[in-house]
Write a protein that holds these residues in place. Structure first.
Motif, PDB file in Angstrom:
ATOM      1  N   ALA A 209     -22.183  29.348  13.382  1.00 19.59           N
ATOM      2  CA  ALA A 209     -21.533  29.053  12.103  1.00 19.59           C
ATOM      3  C   ALA A 209     -22.454  29.396  10.944  1.00 19.59           C
ATOM      4  O   ALA A 209     -23.681  29.295  11.048  1.00 19.59           O
ATOM      5  N   THR A 211     -23.414  27.830   8.071  1.00 18.24           N
ATOM      6  CA  THR A 211     -23.306  26.513   7.423  1.00 18.24           C
ATOM      7  C   THR A 211     -23.589  26.570   5.925  1.00 18.24           C
ATOM      8  O   THR A 211     -23.010  25.796   5.159  1.00 18.24           O
ATOM      9  N   LEU A 214     -20.397  27.558   4.391  1.00 15.19           N
ATOM     10  CA  LEU A 214     -19.431  26.470   4.490  1.00 15.19           C
ATOM     11  C   LEU A 214     -19.704  25.378   3.457  1.00 15.19           C
ATOM     12  O   LEU A 214     -18.775  24.817   2.870  1.00 15.19           O
ATOM     13  N   LEU A 225     -18.844  19.243   6.791  1.00 12.96           N
ATOM     14  CA  LEU A 225     -19.063  19.860   8.093  1.00 12.96           C
ATOM     15  C   LEU A 225     -18.606  18.903   9.189  1.00 12.96           C
ATOM     16  O   LEU A 225     -18.694  17.680   9.027  1.00 12.96           O
ATOM     17  N   PRO A 229     -20.826  20.185  16.081  1.00 14.95           N
ATOM     18  CA  PRO A 229     -20.990  21.599  15.706  1.00 14.95           C
ATOM     19  C   PRO A 229     -20.206  22.559  16.590  1.00 14.95           C
ATOM     20  O   PRO A 229     -19.876  23.667  16.154  1.00 14.95           O
ATOM     21  N   HIS A 232     -17.049  24.603  15.377  1.00 15.73           N
ATOM     22  CA  HIS A 232     -17.077  25.833  14.569  1.00 15.73           C
ATOM     23  C   HIS A 232     -16.590  27.053  15.336  1.00 15.73           C
ATOM     24  O   HIS A 232     -16.067  27.998  14.741  1.00 15.73           O
ATOM     25  N   ALA A 233     -16.748  27.052  16.655  1.00 17.98           N
ATOM     26  CA  ALA A 233     -16.413  28.237  17.444  1.00 17.98           C
ATOM     27  C   ALA A 233     -14.944  28.629  17.326  1.00 17.98           C
ATOM     28  O   ALA A 233     -14.588  29.791  17.522  1.00 17.98           O
ATOM     29  N   THR A 236     -15.452  30.879  14.205  1.00 21.47           N
ATOM     30  CA  THR A 236     -16.423  31.979  14.248  1.00 21.47           C
ATOM     31  C   THR A 236     -16.060  33.015  15.307  1.00 21.47           C
ATOM     32  O   THR A 236     -16.384  34.190  15.165  1.00 21.47           O
ATOM     33  N   CYS A 241      -9.729  32.179  16.763  1.00 23.23           N
ATOM     34  CA  CYS A 241      -9.110  31.914  15.458  1.00 23.23           C
ATOM     35  C   CYS A 241      -7.687  32.458  15.422  1.00 23.23           C
ATOM     36  O   CYS A 241      -6.772  31.799  14.890  1.00 23.23           O
ATOM     37  N   LYS A 293     -16.810  32.180   9.714  1.00 20.28           N
ATOM     38  CA  LYS A 293     -17.801  31.282   9.110  1.00 20.28           C
ATOM     39  C   LYS A 293     -17.897  29.938   9.835  1.00 20.28           C
ATOM     40  O   LYS A 293     -18.989  29.442  10.092  1.00 20.28           O
ATOM     41  N   GLY A 294     -16.766  29.315  10.140  1.00 19.96           N
ATOM     42  CA  GLY A 294     -16.787  28.008  10.791  1.00 19.96           C
ATOM     43  C   GLY A 294     -15.684  27.135  10.251  1.00 19.96           C
ATOM     44  O   GLY A 294     -14.721  27.629   9.643  1.00 19.96           O
TER      45      GLY A 294
END
Length: 357
Positions: A209, A211, A214, A225, A229, A232-233, A236, A241, A293-294
């Protein structure tokens, strides 16, 4: 009739131990999802709605339900089977717990011990258009049944009753998860491990990510956030996505994150995304995916939402980018959002999240 003292001397302690371990594994259970049960002397001891399996050794999370009348209610398609509250053994339920919304699933499995998980390995296959064929190749030699998606509760129970064969000890629920059943907790755990292992695949490795970007995108907004963590995948990894952008893959996403996923357009900030939602008379999204980006989550996102944000990343990372997927329909989502049993579970999750803050 069984009482808690009887259960402590049989399979109840092993069940609580397994429940806690399963509930602590985010690849098997997320938030208040998943449930376990034990049948003892005509009573079904089932995880209570809104409770978390990971707390099974710390809290009283099991509620006793009279098995025979519940099964009869399922056969009669009696609406009382939907919540199963009418069959609770009140004298053994001093905390007033409500049975899991999936109590009927456990009741229909004749084995003594039943474990239902929202295993990401299973879900990532069970959302595919050819799920039954793909899973069948991996579970050859096992006595399993595939059940196409139905809303949890009585509709799912009826679908299971129609499709399950005598002796079946594994159910794969389309767009939902996995059920395994056995006569002992140890046997159920072994079967769970075997099935999950056969369905396992290596997830795609997602880029890290951004960050810093973000945090800039979150400036001046009610977003932050995510606590996990790994979430985020989902943004990213562009293949993940795209899958997220196409719709909702499984019920708990609707319950904790809302219908579908919100994907930020190029140049959008969190403030802009929230403003668009407000202009369309929609609530600000719980989670926003920024491709490449995340993700950002709303500041008031509870523990359930955090867990499901990660789940989205875990599930989509295991799906081939070219696979044809079956998404929940708008009607499916509407049924879940407006279902009293789910509103109750959401409220308990909200309270738990507040207590943890």
């Amino acid at each position: 009739m069984a009482n808690r003292q009887d259960l402590d001397s049989s399979e109840f302690e092993p069940l609580k131990n397994l429940s806690a371990r399963v509930g602590a594994d985010p690849l098997l259970v997320q938030a208040a999802g998943g449930n376990t049960s034990l049948k003892e002397n005509g009573t079904l001891w089932i995880k209570a709605s809104g409770t978390w399996l990971m707390n099974a050794e710390r809290d009283e999370i099991f509620v006793p339900v009279r098995l025979a009348p519940l099964l009869q209610a399922v056969t009669d398609i009696d609406p009382a089977a939907e919540k199963a509250e009418a069959f609770v053994v009140a004298e053994l339920n001093p905390g007033g717990l409500r049975p899991s919304i999936e109590t009927t699933v456990h009741a229909l499995m004749p084995q003594r011990v039943v474990v239902h998980v929202h295993c990401v390995e299973t879900i990532s296959l069970a959302v595919q258009a050819n799920a039954e064929a793909v899973i069948g190749e991996r579970l050859k030699g096992l006595d399993w049944t595939f059940v196409p998606y139905c809303r949890p509760g009585l509709p799912l129970a009826r679908a299971i009753a129609e499709r399950r064969r005598p002796g079946t000890d594994i159910l794969v629920l389309g767009n939902h998860g996995l059920v395994v059943a056995a006569e002992t907790v140890a046997e159920a755990e072994t079967l769970l491990g075997r099935v999950c292992g056969l369905l396992a695949r290596t997830p795609r490795k997602a880029p890290a990510a951004d960050t810093d970007a973000l945090l800039r995108l979150a400036a001046g907004s009610d977003y932050r956030l995510p606590a996990q963590p790994e979430a985020h995948a989902a943004a990213t990894d562009l293949a993940s996505c795209r899958m997220a952008a196409a719709g909702t893959l499984y019920p708990d996403h609707v319950i904790f994150l809302g219908e579908g996923s919100v994907i930020a357009a190029p140049g959008d900030t969190a403030v802009a995304v929230a403003a668009k939602a407000s202009a369309e008379s929609r609530a600000a999204p719980v989670e926003i995916l920024f491709p490449g980006k995340g993700v950002l989550v709303r500041r008031d996102a509870n523990a359930g939402a955090e867990a499901l944000a990660r789940c989205l990343a875990d599930v989509t990372a295991r799906i081939d980018g070219q696979a044809a997927l079956r998404y929940l329909s708008a009607q499916d989502a509407h049924q879940l959002i407006n279902w009293d049993a789910e509103k109750y579970r959401q409220e308990l999750t909200r309270r738990m999240g507040a207590a943890l803050q």
